[in-house]
Enzyme design. Structure first.
Site, mmCIF file in Angstrom:
data_model
loop_
_atom_site.group_PDB
_atom_site.id
_atom_site.type_symbol
_atom_site.label_atom_id
_atom_site.label_comp_id
_atom_site.label_asym_id
_atom_site.label_seq_id
_atom_site.Cartn_x
_atom_site.Cartn_y
_atom_site.Cartn_z
ATOM 1 N N CYS A 346 0.812 -1.220 0.000
ATOM 2 C CA CYS A 346 0.000 0.000 0.000
ATOM 3 C C CYS A 346 0.841 1.264 0.000
ATOM 4 O O CYS A 346 0.797 2.065 0.928
ATOM 5 C CB CYS A 346 -0.962 -0.032 1.171
ATOM 6 S SG CYS A 346 -2.145 -1.359 0.966
ATOM 7 N N TYR A 375 21.045 -8.524 -4.362
ATOM 8 C CA TYR A 375 20.279 -7.541 -3.597
ATOM 9 C C TYR A 375 18.777 -7.702 -3.846
ATOM 10 O O TYR A 375 18.023 -6.746 -3.845
ATOM 11 C CB TYR A 375 20.763 -6.107 -3.904
ATOM 12 C CG TYR A 375 22.270 -5.994 -3.791
ATOM 13 C CD1 TYR A 375 22.872 -5.922 -2.550
ATOM 14 C CD2 TYR A 375 23.092 -6.025 -4.918
ATOM 15 C CE1 TYR A 375 24.255 -5.867 -2.424
ATOM 16 C CE2 TYR A 375 24.476 -5.971 -4.808
ATOM 17 C CZ TYR A 375 25.041 -5.891 -3.556
ATOM 18 O OH TYR A 375 26.407 -5.849 -3.441
HETATM 19 C C1 LIG Z 1 28.954 -4.238 -1.503
HETATM 20 C C2 LIG Z 1 30.411 -4.397 -1.574
HETATM 21 C C3 LIG Z 1 31.001 -5.065 -2.628
HETATM 22 C C4 LIG Z 1 30.228 -5.659 -3.776
HETATM 23 O O1 LIG Z 1 29.631 -4.751 -4.597
HETATM 24 P P1 LIG Z 1 28.958 -5.300 -5.954
HETATM 25 O O2 LIG Z 1 28.492 -4.090 -6.637
HETATM 26 O O3 LIG Z 1 27.845 -6.187 -5.552
HETATM 27 O O4 LIG Z 1 29.999 -6.039 -6.706
HETATM 28 C C5 LIG Z 1 32.367 -5.230 -2.608
HETATM 29 N N1 LIG Z 1 33.123 -4.735 -1.610
HETATM 30 C C6 LIG Z 1 32.592 -4.082 -0.578
HETATM 31 C C7 LIG Z 1 33.466 -3.594 0.499
HETATM 32 C C8 LIG Z 1 31.222 -3.887 -0.518
HETATM 33 O O5 LIG Z 1 30.701 -3.232 0.518
#
Ligand SMILES: *Cc1c(COP(=O)(O)O)cnc(C)c1O
Length: 423
Positions: A346, A375
């Site tokens: 909603c 994600y």
């Molecule tokens: C989130 C993150 C990643 C991965 O990012 P992607 O875009 O999913 O590849 C790598 N290193 C650190 C420290 C992160 O926080």
């Protein structure tokens, strides 16, 4: 973007008909193809290991399903974690502590104590975290392997919310403090192993990676020349982009690997590279299936109402992210009109896809949402009291449940009505 085949007009995924998956497991449901997952890991590992010693730290916040972690563990992957919860999850999936890196931000003493007890590797994000760690370790500080995250002053990413490496960022040690921090860590007795930077998430250009690596190399050389600190590895983070739109080209990992390896090998004495792709490994290995519940012609707009909202997949609402959608049981049918694909939450922001040309929809049609592995489930919630959905693994024509759906009992489990209110 990776697309899929169809048979008799029905989308096939991992050798299974998508409508069969929806019928057997219900909707919404996340479905991962084991072969694509393995392929993605191998693609990035092979690209880099051809040139130099390579460790891939899968950034598991993208997807922490135990079965998926287990598959990557079998492939020989390491993992990058951002919380004690992720560390415990990776241990449970079978990773040994020496294959787990903890890269925290805003790290509390309690969490750091727990992290130290697990024996995993630590990548320091701030000066205070360094002091806390030395205090926790006490005499064990001597020789404790450490890498340090810096803020390279380079950004990448598809949305400002996921750009992390720019000057003034909350992540890492600011450039003007990097040398003092290495000096301090050396004084404290740490064994300095590496340097790390992560510029952001989902960038499609290789330039920011090269810029960040240049910064890392400069620092590594300075450390060696001025302080006699010889680092073992350089970690340039994650953020390798994935095409979300049909015509978009794949990120050129081979090109990235050859350019970066050449820079490191020619300009520094470092002989090992680490990277932490999250999205790249899992994103296109997974689709999310949702059922069409309702069709509405609201004058200027037409809607397809599905059973998945931003409780199931929040990226479109949170980042304005684009996900390709199809009617999986009308795969090759001609598109007749444009629809917004919306969910049962909603809030007007609960829209998975805007203005998409689709075939004539009917209640019961299955909408497949592409690129849902990164994600997706990991950011899902029980908002509107909708229990989290199932996850399924497909592999060459077989489908297995890898997470059952939550129940209302799970939602109520930790809530308490004080006794006095029950009188
Ligand atoms: C989130 C993150 C990643 C991965 O990012 P992607 O875009 O999913 O590849 C790598 N290193 C650190 C420290 C992160 O926080």
């Amino acid at each position: 973007m990776r697309d899929f085949e169809s048979e008799d007009g029905i989308m096939q995924f991992g050798g299974v008909s998508v409508t069969d998956l929806a019928n057997e497991f219900g909707t919404p449901v996340y479905v991962t193809d084991e072969q694509i997952l393995r392929h993605n890991y191998r693609k990035v590992y092979d690209a880099f290991s051809k040139f130099m010693d390579t460790d891939i730290y899968y950034a598991c916040k993208a997807n922490t399903n135990l079965a998926i972690l287990r598959i990557l563990n079998q492939e020989g992957s390491c993992v990058d974690t951002v919380s004690i919860g992720e560390i415990l999850t990776c241990l449970r999936a079978g990773f040994s502590p020496d294959k787990i890196m903890y890269t925290g931000v805003s790290v509390g003493t309690g969490e750091l104590e727990s992290v130290v007890k697990t024996g995993c590797k630590i990548n320091i994000d701030s000066e205070m975290e360094l002091e806390k760690l030395a205090e926790i370790l006490g005499p064990k500080t001597r020789g404790f392997p450490l890498s340090i995250r810096i803020t390279p002053g380079v950004v990448s990413g598809y949305d400002t919310k996921v750009m992390t490496g720019g000057k003034g960022s909350k992540f890492g040690i600011p450039m003007n403090r990097v040398l003092p921090v290495y000096i301090r860590a050396q004084e404290l007795g740490f064994s300095l192993k590496g340097i790390h930077a992560h510029t952001g998430s989902g960038g499609n250009s290789i330039d920011p990676f090269l810029d960040a690596v240049e910064v890392l190399i400069d620092i590594a050389n300075q450390l060696e020349e001025e302080l006699g600190i010889k680092l073992e590895f350089l970690n340039f983070g994650g953020g390798l982009g994935v095409p979300y739109k049909l015509q978009e080209e794949e990120f050129n990992v081979e090109n990235l690997a050859s350019s970066i390896s050449e820079m490191i090998l020619e300009e520094s004495s470092i002989r090992k590279v680490c990277l932490e792709p999250g999205r790249y490994i899992v994103c296109d290995s997974t689709i999310m299936l949702t059922k069409c519940n309702d069709i509405k012609d609201a004058g200027p707009k037409k809607y397809i109402g599905t059973d998945a909202g931003f409780n199931t997949l929040i990226r479109p609402t949170l980042y304005g992210a684009y996900h390709h959608v199809v009617l999986a049981n009308k795969f090759n049918k001609a598109c007749t009109a444009k629809y917004d694909v919306v969910g049962p939450i909603c809030e007007s922001g609960d829209c998975m896809a805007y203005d998409r040309a689709l075939p004539d929809p009917q209640v019961g049609d299955i909408v497949a949402v592409y690129n849902a592995g990164a994600y997706g489930f990991s950011m899902s919630s029980v908002y509107n009291s909708r229990p989290r959905c199932r996850e399924v693994l497909v592999n060459n024509g077989n489908a297995e449940l890898i997470r059952d759906s939550e129940t209302m009992e799970d939602i109520w489990k930790h809530q308490i009505i004080p006794e006095r209110l029950l009188k």
